[in-house]
Design an enzyme around this catalytic site. Structure first.
Site, PDB file in Angstrom:
ATOM      1  N   LYS A   1      39.610  37.201  43.261  1.00 16.96           N
ATOM      2  CA  LYS A   1      40.786  36.803  42.483  1.00 16.96           C
ATOM      3  C   LYS A   1      41.540  35.700  43.216  1.00 16.96           C
ATOM      4  O   LYS A   1      41.928  35.856  44.382  1.00 16.96           O
ATOM      5  CB  LYS A   1      41.705  38.006  42.251  1.00 16.96           C
ATOM      6  CG  LYS A   1      42.959  37.680  41.439  1.00 16.96           C
ATOM      7  CD  LYS A   1      43.893  38.878  41.342  1.00 16.96           C
ATOM      8  CE  LYS A   1      43.321  39.942  40.451  1.00 16.96           C
ATOM      9  NZ  LYS A   1      43.363  39.556  39.018  1.00 16.96           N
TER      10      LYS A   1
ATOM     11  N   ASP B   1      52.257  46.252  35.584  1.00 18.40           N
ATOM     12  CA  ASP B   1      51.465  45.573  34.546  1.00 18.40           C
ATOM     13  C   ASP B   1      50.305  46.460  34.084  1.00 18.40           C
ATOM     14  O   ASP B   1      49.150  46.042  34.071  1.00 18.40           O
ATOM     15  CB  ASP B   1      50.949  44.239  35.073  1.00 18.40           C
ATOM     16  CG  ASP B   1      50.516  43.294  33.939  1.00 18.40           C
ATOM     17  OD1 ASP B   1      50.936  43.529  32.788  1.00 18.40           O
ATOM     18  OD2 ASP B   1      49.770  42.341  34.206  1.00 18.40           O
TER      19      ASP B   1
END
Length: 812
Positions: free
Chosen positions: A521, A619
């Site tokens: 990522k 999230d």
């Protein structure tokens, strides 16, 4: 005719008699006797009564009794004369002709009185709200509501001049509007106040408990009262009495009791971790948990229980420090801390930035020091304790080591397994032999394999750049591996194979030199410096759970910040939930869906309640729930909110002040620019859970949902009992669907998305409800499913809305 007159006379007589009872109640000269617990002074409707009850303290001989106002059925006690002062069986409660209510023992000694002599008191009465009042001709001169003991009931106003007491513990409302719990009137260990956004100076705050189960704070400066806390059965059962009670263990709890049941049920507690209550285990007592229940023990065999029959009374040294035949020593307690709350409870507080050995040595050398705590959280702080009262908390997850001064030699408590086995010292010797042999064998194997690996790496150029990192990866017990940017470029073939775009950056597939497939990522919007970034990465990588995606390593090189995760073969959950009719091969059956929901809940529970430091995900959404080759769910991207936004931590209720998440899953408090806590994640999980059941987005609008958002329509269908209507229509005709599980999941989802954070369950409770361990009541309407809704109900004139924050007390 005569009969009708007689009947009228009797009715009038009854009317005047009942009026006299209501108006005058208890006449001067009346007496209640402790020996007759069946006799009582009732309220007009018998909802409450003033009577004697057997004392709840440990059994005494002869038995003792307290005079108390109780709810129908004898429970709960809402007020007691002298705050549970007990008398013997010959004791009595007397309402004297002088207007004094007096509690006397059998010997005639007065234990308590109302202090109302010479005030012209002519009557006493007990109202149907539980208020015991003494009145004269002009009105009420004394009431139990104005002199509370350990309990607050609905319609009772609790002001700043009042205090609840239970043993050494007290509860107050400060002039600033803060609710505080304290020990011995000197150590405030719990504090709940106004949110920082409520910039108003209160003048005369008053705490009240509504009959429907809401704790509110009122003040002339507030347009509407502020909601402080909710009972878990909020607004249910009209015949239920709710009370706020300071228990003898120092915790403030809200109870519910149905009339005539004689049973009280806990519906809310101020201090979630009982071991964080100062002095719970007495002086030098150590609080820990066994089978989820707090237990009290002594630090070592250098101490003994003050009362073997009551471990909460604390411990004392077997040999006093001043009587030491030799020099004193320091008893080491791993994963333990001595509780300290602002203001620091020490005569001469001293804080040092020193190592563990210096923290121990400084206390040993200081004559006034009795204990010290060294924090292993990266701060290097050492706290020296000079107080005569030490309250200690032990938990395997605590990053601290404490030392207690004792007379040598140090005699640590034996491990529980040895105590239970009763093998004594011989077993200890045998155990050490086994440990040494096993460790020696493992060390030899590691050296051999490490040497073999290095030899292979030297001979193969492909592995030279990775040798150090992979030695760490394989042998450093999960320590994060540091990669260079060039190495990750090579592993991802120049970042070509993109797996997806997340809220924190793009994700690429990569293959490490040892053929391990990973997900890399590229982080965006990083605000932390190098040191802070590495600390957060260390925290994330040390968080291990079966249902969390594991962080393997990282790259921090100039402007490049990347994270390397384990690769999840089946990708994210959204690719299996929101598929069209032509992708039937991706359709998940109900068994998989329910397992995914349960695994996700367990992963979030670990983040909130079980790892060393609470992690608020911020999230939670299907895109951040990944599936392995067996469709087991793992939560990803946890801990990244702290890497990309400013944070403010508050023990196990960490809150984030910057809204960063995905619309459709954000809790209403975020949308109102209020701090987000663990309960914000619970809201997001509830939204995801409903999508797992239905197979469509919660905010989808269609003709099938009467042109309203699906989540709102689904609640209406739940009320109608139309479970199949909410279930994914592609699964509705499958015989293997467990409709009881479906209903359970739907009800849990609506509990999770309640408007007020305090109404939402904790994630551990969510797991229990999904597993069927805990019975689920029908959830109230979740008004907050309309995104953009601002938490009203508690707005200061000209100010931002109030949001109940967690305790601001700190544990050191």
């Amino acid at each position: 005719m005569l009969c009708s007159k007689l009947l009228r006379f009797l009715l009038l007589s009854c009317f005047f008699f009942s009026s006299a009872i209501t108006a005058f109640g208890i006449s001067p000269g009346s007496t209640l006797f402790a020996s007759d617990t069946s006799h009582a002074w009732p309220s007009p409707s018998n909802a409450f009564s003033l009577r004697f009850l057997p004392s709840q303290t440990p059994t005494t001989s002869p038995p003792s009794f307290i005079a108390a106002v109780v709810f129908s059925g004898g429970t709960p006690v809402i007020w007691s004369a002298g705050n549970s002062v007990s008398v013997d069986s010959r004791g009595s409660l007397q309402f004297l002709s002088s207007g004094v209510l007096r509690l006397v023992n059998g010997s005639g000694v007065t234990f308590w009185d109302s202090g109302t002599s010479n005030l012209g008191v002519s009557s006493a009465s007990l109202n149907d709200d539980g208020n015991l009042i003494l009145s004269n001709r002009t009105g009420v001169v004394w009431s139990s509501f104005d002199h509370p003991t350990d309990t607050i009931v609905p319609s009772q106003n609790f002001t700043t001049r009042m205090v609840l007491r239970s043993g050494a513990y007290s509860f107050r409302v400060t002039r600033l509007g803060n609710l505080t719990l304290g020990w011995n009137d000197s150590v405030p260990y719990w504090d709940r106040g106004l949110n920082s956004s409520v910039n108003v100076n209160l003048t005369s705050p008053v705490l009240g408990l509504q009959s429907i189960g809401i704790l509110i704070l009122s003040d002339p400066k507030l347009v509407t009262p502020l909601d402080i806390a909710y009972s878990s059965d909020y607004a249910e059962a009209n015949g239920t009495l709710r009370i706020l009670k300071l228990d003898s263990d120092g915790n403030l709890r809200m109870y519910s009791s149905s009339r005539g049941s004689g049973i009280s049920t806990v519906r809310w507690a101020a201090v979630e971790d009982q071991c964080e209550v100062f002095g719970y285990c007495g002086n030098y007592g150590v609080c820990s948990y066994k089978d989820l229940k707090p237990i009290c023990e002594c630090p070592s065999e250098n101490f003994e229980m003050i009362d073997p029959n009551d471990s909460r009374k604390g411990c004392r040294r077997k040999v006093r420090l001043e009587d030491c035949p030799g020099s004193a020593s320091m008893l080491q307690l791993d994963h333990a801390l001595v509780l300290t709350y602002p203001p620091v409870f020490m005569v001469n507080p001293e804080v040092f930035f020193v190592g563990i050995s210096a923290c121990r040595g400084n206390c040993l050398a200081a004559g006034s020091c009795v204990a010290s705590t060294s924090l292993s959280d990266g701060t290097g702080l050492c706290y020296i304790r000079t107080s005569s009262f030490i309250s200690t908390y032990h938990n395997p997850a605590l990053p601290s080591t404490s030392y207690v001064k004792v007379c040598g030699p140090v005699a640590p408590n034996p491990p529980p397994s040895l105590e239970e086995a009763g093998k004594g010292k011989n077993w200890g010797i045998h155990a050490w032999i086994v440990v040494v042999v096993v460790l020696g064998t493992l060390l030899a194997l590691i050296i051999f394999e490490g040497g073999l690996l290095l030899w292979c790496c030297k001979r193969d150029s492909r592995f030279r750049g990775f040798s150090t990192q992979y030695a760490l990866l394989e042998y450093a017990s999960g320590a994060p591996v540091q990669f260079s940017h060039k190495e990750l470029q090579r592993a991802t073939k120049g970042f070509k194979e993109k797996l997806g775009d997340g809220g924190f950056g793009a994700v690429y597939r990569g293959t490490l030199a040892n053929r391990t497939v990973v997900a890399v990522k590229q982080l965006e919007g990083i605000e932390q410096g190098e040191k802070q970034f590495r600390m957060e990465v260390a925290t994330i990588s040390s968080t291990h759970h079966l249902n969390l995606v594991r962080l393997i390593g990282f790259c921090s090189e100039g402007k490049h910040r990347l994270l390397v995760y384990e690769f999840m073969k089946n990708g994210s959950l959204d690719k299996f939930l929101f598929v069209n009719e032509h992708q039937s091969e991706k359709l998940l059956n109900w068994e998989y869906r329910f397992r995914i929901a349960l695994c996700t809940a367990r992963g979030i529970t670990y983040l909130h309640e079980e790892c060393r430091n609470c992690i608020v995900h911020c999230d939670i959404k299907p895109e951040n729930i990944l599936l392995d080759e067996n469709y087991n769910a793992k939560v990803s991207d946890f801990g990244l909110a702290k890497l990309t936004s400013a944070t403010a931590s508050d023990q196990r209720h960490q809150s984030l002040t910057s809204v960063r998440g995905t619309r459709g899953y954000l809790a209403p408090e975020w949308l109102a620019n209020l701090p987000a806590t663990c309960k914000s994640d619970v809201y997001s999980f509830g939204m995801v859970l409903l999508e797992i059941v239905s197979g469509r987005r919660n905010f989808e609008v269609s003709e099938g949902t009467k042109r309203t958002k699906f989540s709102m329509w689904a609640y209406e269908e739940l009320l109608k009992g139309n479970i199949k209507g909410v279930l994914d229509r592609r699964l509705a005709n499958h015989h293997e669907v467990d409709l009881e599980e479906v209903k359970r999941a739907i009800m849990v989802s609506f509990w999770c998305i309640q408007e007020q954070p305090l109404q939402r369950p904790t994630m551990s409770k969510v797991v229990q409800m999904l597993e069927g361990i805990t019975e689920i009541e029908m959830p109230p309407s979740p008004k907050s499913v309309t995104e953009g809704y601002v938490i009203a109900n508690s707005v200061v004139a000209g100010e931002a809305p109030f949001f109940s924050s967690s305790s601001t007390s700190q544990i050191i």
